[in-house]
Structures are given as structure tokens and as C-alpha cells.
Motif scaffolding. Structure first.
Motif, short mmCIF file in Angstrom:
data_model
loop_
_atom_site.label_atom_id
_atom_site.label_comp_id
_atom_site.label_asym_id
_atom_site.label_seq_id
_atom_site.Cartn_x
_atom_site.Cartn_y
_atom_site.Cartn_z
N HIS A 193 -11.04 -5.11 -3.94
CA HIS A 193 -10.03 -6.16 -4.05
C HIS A 193 -9.44 -6.50 -2.70
CE1 HIS A 193 -10.03 -6.38 -8.44
NE2 HIS A 193 -10.18 -5.07 -8.42
N THR A 194 -9.72 -7.71 -2.26
CA THR A 194 -9.20 -8.19 -0.99
C THR A 194 -8.39 -9.47 -1.17
OG1 THR A 194 -11.25 -9.43 -0.60
CG2 THR A 194 -11.12 -7.20 0.30
N VAL A 206 -6.63 -3.37 3.02
CA VAL A 206 -7.43 -2.26 2.51
C VAL A 206 -7.23 -1.06 3.43
CG1 VAL A 206 -9.75 -1.44 1.94
CG2 VAL A 206 -9.15 -3.85 1.57
N LEU A 207 -6.76 0.06 2.88
CA LEU A 207 -6.65 1.31 3.63
C LEU A 207 -7.90 2.15 3.34
CD1 LEU A 207 -2.97 2.61 3.21
CD2 LEU A 207 -3.94 1.26 5.06
N GLU A 315 3.36 -1.31 3.69
CA GLU A 315 3.91 -2.00 2.52
C GLU A 315 5.21 -2.74 2.81
OE1 GLU A 315 3.94 1.21 -0.27
OE2 GLU A 315 2.11 0.51 -1.25
N LYS A 316 5.79 -2.55 4.01
CA LYS A 316 6.97 -3.33 4.38
C LYS A 316 6.63 -4.80 4.54
CE LYS A 316 9.44 0.45 6.67
NZ LYS A 316 10.02 0.95 7.95
N GLN A 317 5.35 -5.10 4.77
CA GLN A 317 4.92 -6.49 4.90
C GLN A 317 4.26 -7.02 3.63
OE1 GLN A 317 3.26 -7.46 9.00
NE2 GLN A 317 2.88 -5.27 8.93
N GLY A 318 4.07 -6.15 2.66
CA GLY A 318 3.43 -6.57 1.41
C GLY A 318 2.63 -5.41 0.83
N PRO A 319 2.25 -5.50 -0.42
CA PRO A 319 1.54 -4.39 -1.06
C PRO A 319 0.15 -4.17 -0.48
CG PRO A 319 1.58 -6.32 -2.49
CD PRO A 319 2.47 -6.63 -1.34
N VAL A 320 -0.29 -2.93 -0.54
CA VAL A 320 -1.67 -2.59 -0.17
C VAL A 320 -2.55 -2.90 -1.38
CG1 VAL A 320 -3.24 -0.72 0.42
CG2 VAL A 320 -0.97 -0.82 1.48
N ASP A 321 -3.60 -3.68 -1.15
CA ASP A 321 -4.41 -4.16 -2.27
C ASP A 321 -5.49 -3.17 -2.69
OD1 ASP A 321 -3.41 -7.09 -2.48
OD2 ASP A 321 -3.79 -6.78 -0.35
#
Length: 403
Positions: A193-194, A206-207, A315-321
Motif C-alpha cells: 500500500h503506497t 513505507v518503513l 507519523e508527525k507528518q501523517g500516518p505510515v501506510d
């Protein structure tokens, strides 16, 4: 009288001679200033070597005039008088990701086919007694399927064989394929999921996490190729700041496909690099940001806590997908131990199994999915740049059963 005159004459001549010498000496001492400051003439010493000459003396051949010296090609001015820059390296075109596992099936079946062949040989016996079923169990356990999935599969096989009665090779192969496919579970969502949710104007994040030695950085680079092959623009975050040359390695992968790499100082804060990568990806309008985290030993709680920090900062800039855990398929059950610990620190959403083309046992796919409840999404099937393939349950099981 004559003698007296002669004596006087001699005296006069002597006085005149002495006076001339004195005057001559004075004239030498009273030279003009410009002559007095000049050093006495002596033999001139050899000239000192100047810049560009050898210390032993002048070069054998005379130097060329400036007009004859050609500029390097990269610095030659163009027609407008501007200095031309060196041409950028030609970008590679990654192999399309769709159907890669099917194309690499022969490579997969060479190492995984033994499981299916062993089971078919046992199930083809004229008499399936308890000893035979124990051998079936042993074959599955040896292939790292895991205890619970093995027991489940054996029970289902026993029931279906009993109902089936006569067992032709084709019937057994079909039966085995169906039961193995059920364990691999084709209903899992195996897409990486990207895409961002909610219409947010930011890249997908993506981590990539895992233990040192699993091929994590290489997998990140290969995943960038998969995404570029699917038409996405990628920014790479080299957050593995503790391993020497990890950032260089990742940047090399990125340069091949035109992906920008964000990096920090060696030994720097990984969370800061990850944050900057997402920030730059957002500013550049990239589709995906891939963050390669530092390898973590699952037994070191401090390092694992730091991995959690990387995720929180991003995640301070947005959720990890997507959080992909890279596992070495050859480690077998030890890979399950690693998976459990990582799942406690970060929310694992997918598994990448590397080295599945070697001595790996295919049952680890079933075991790790059952352990974590998340799908295997990608598998590494070789050392080539395009040997990372999206996992396809049907193609994988076919390689096991048909060889």
C-alpha cells in the motif's frame, strides 16, 4: 751641481707617481651610487626550478602554448558560451513487476519442489498407515510449516484421502494443491500500500524494518525498482545511519532508477533522516517515500525502542501506510521469533521473505503468516536487481507441488 739637479728631478717624479696612485684609489672608492650598489660579477648559479618543472632541471620537451591545450569534454563550452556539464548516467528500466513470480517459478521450484514431491510420494503409497502419516507430518515440520498448520493439514488430508478412495497421481496432486493453497491463504491482501487514504496531498510512506543480515537495504533498493516499474516516483530515506556505507548502497540503487536519496551524517539520528525524507518527498510531489531503517537485533530492547521512535517521528507528518518486515527465509523458526518482537514494537503490515531461492524451506510462508496474521507480500528469488517479486499464492503453491 748636476748631481743635485738630477736628485731633485727624481724626487719630483717619485712624488708625482705616488700622487697618481692616491688619486686613482680615491676615484675607485668614489664610484656613482648605481655602480657602488651593484654586486661584483661572478659566475651565475643554475636557475631554480619553477612551478611545473622537475627539481632536477627543466623538462626535456618544451611546454605547449595555452592555445594548443584542449579542455576536457565535460568543461567544453556550448554554442551559447555556457559551460556544458557531464551527461547524467543512463537510467535503467526495471522489469515489470506483474507476473514476476511466474517468470521466476523455475528458480523457485528448484529449491521448493522437494516438499511437494516428498508429500506426493508418501500419499501415493498403497497403504496409508499411521507410520506414513507421521512421515507426512515430519516432512511438513522439516519444511518449517509449523506445528499447528501441520496438524491442520494432516487432518484434512487424512479425511479427504479416506473419502477419495482410489488415488491417482493427478488426483493426489490436485488434492495437495488445494490444501496447501488454503494454508497459504489466497484471500490475503498482498498489495504493497503506497496510496494515501482520505485524499491527503502527501506521498505514501513505507518503513522497511528487519534484523541485520537479512538483506534489508538491498530489498529497499529492489522495492524502489518495483515501484518505479509500476509508474511511481520514489524518494528514498537512508535512515540506517549506523552501518558503514548503508547510505551509499541505497543511493546507488536509487540513482539507477532516478530516485532521490535523502541521507544524514554517519551515526546521526535515524528519526531525523526519516522525517526529512518524508518532508522532501512531500515537497517534491513524490508518490512514495521508502525509509530504510537501521538493522535491529530483536534481543536488544534499546534498539527496538529507537525503531518505535522512528515511526512516531514520521507519523508527525501523517500516518505510515506500510511497515514491511524483511526476514531471511533460511533462518526458519528463528525468523518467527524475530517477527514476534518486531510486531510488538511497530505494527507490521506485510512480510518480505528474502533468499527463498536457496536452501529455504517454503513452509516458512505459511508459518509466518499464521504467526503474525499478516501476509507475505514480496519474495526475493535471487541476486539480480529485478529478482524481488510480488508474492502470488497460486504460483507459489504450483511451484511446490509441480516442481
Amino acid at each position: 751641481m748636476e748631481i743635485l739637479i738630477l736628485a731633485v728631478a727624481i724626487a719630483v717624479i717619485a712624488v708625482a707617481a705616488i700622487g697618481g696612485l692616491v688619486i686613482s684609489g680615491r676615484k675607485k672608492k668614489e664610484l656613482p651610487p648605481e655602480q657602488r650598489s651593484a654586486p661584483p660579477r661572478t659566475k651565475a648559479p643554475p636557475a631554480e626550478p619553477s612551478v611545473g618543472e622537475e627539481a632536477e632541471g627543466r623538462p626535456e620537451a618544451p611546454g605547449r602554448p595555452v592555445e594548443e591545450v584542449e579542455l576536457p569534454p565535460s568543461e567544453a563550452p556550448d554554442e551559447d558560451g555556457a559551460t556544458a556539464t557531464a551527461p547524467a548516467p543512463e537510467l535503467e528500466t526495471p522489469e515489470p513487476s506483474a507476473g514476476r513470480l511466474v517468470r521466476l517459478r523455475a528458480r523457485l521450484s528448484r529449491s521448493q519442489g522437494a516438499l511437494g514431491k516428498g508429500l506426493l510420494t508418501l500419499l501415493s503409497r498403497d497403504r496409508l498407515d499411521e507410520d506414513t502419516w507421521e512421515e507426512v507430518e515430519d516432512t511438513l515440520l522439516t519444511a518449517d510449516v509449523g506445528v499447528a498448520p501441520t496438524q491442520e493439514l494432516v487432518e484434512r488430508l487424512r479425511e479427504r484421502v479416506r473419502v477419495l478412495g482410489t488415488r491417482t497421481p493427478d488426483e493426489l496432486r490436485t488434492l495437495l494443491r488445494e490444501e496447501l493453497l488454503a494454508l497459504v491463504d489466497p484471500t490475503f491482501d498482498r498489495m504493497v500500500h503506497t496510496e494515501t487514504t482520505g485524499g491527503e496531498d502527501r506521498p505514501g510512506v513505507v518503513l522497511v524494518v528487519g534484523v541485520n543480515g537479512t538483506g534489508k537495504t538491498t530489498t529497499t533498493g529492489k522495492l524502489a525498482r518495483v515501484l518505479v516499474a509500476d509508474g511511481k516516483s520514489v524518494v528514498l530515506g537512508a535512515a540506517d545511519t549506523f552501518r558503514a556505507a548503508a547510505a551509499d548502497q541505497l543511493q546507488t540503487w536509487g540513482d539507477r532508477v532516478g530516485a532521490r536519496t535523502v541521507r544524514g551524517p554517519e551515526g546521526g539520528d535515524p528519526a531525523s533522516v526519516a522525517f526529512d525524507a518524508v518532508k522532501e518527498g512531500t515537497a517534491a510531489g513524490a508518490d512514495v517515500v521508502l525509509v530504510d531503517t537501521a538493522g535491529r537485533l530483536h534481543t536488544k530492547s534499546g534498539l527496538m525502542d529507537e525503531l518505535g521512535k522512528v515511526k512516531r517521528v514520521v507519523e508527525k507528518q501523517g500516518p505510515v501506510d506500510e511497515v514491511l518486515l524483511v526476514l531471511d527465509a533460511t533462518t526458519g523458526q528463528n525468523g518467527l521469533v524475530q517477527a514476534r518482537v518486531f510486531a510488538e514494537v511497530v505494527n507490521i503490515t506485510g512480510i518480505v521473505l528474502t533468499k527463498l531461492d536457496g536452501t529455504a524451506k517454503g513452509g516458512i510462508v505459511i508459518a509466518v503468516q499464521r504467526e503474525l496474521g499478516v501476509p507475505v507480500k514480496l519474495v526475493g528469488l535471487g541476486e539480480g536487481a529485478d529478482d524481488l517479486a510480488p508474492f502470488e499464492a497460486e504460483a507459489f503453491v504450483d511451484a511446490l507441488v509441480e516442481g
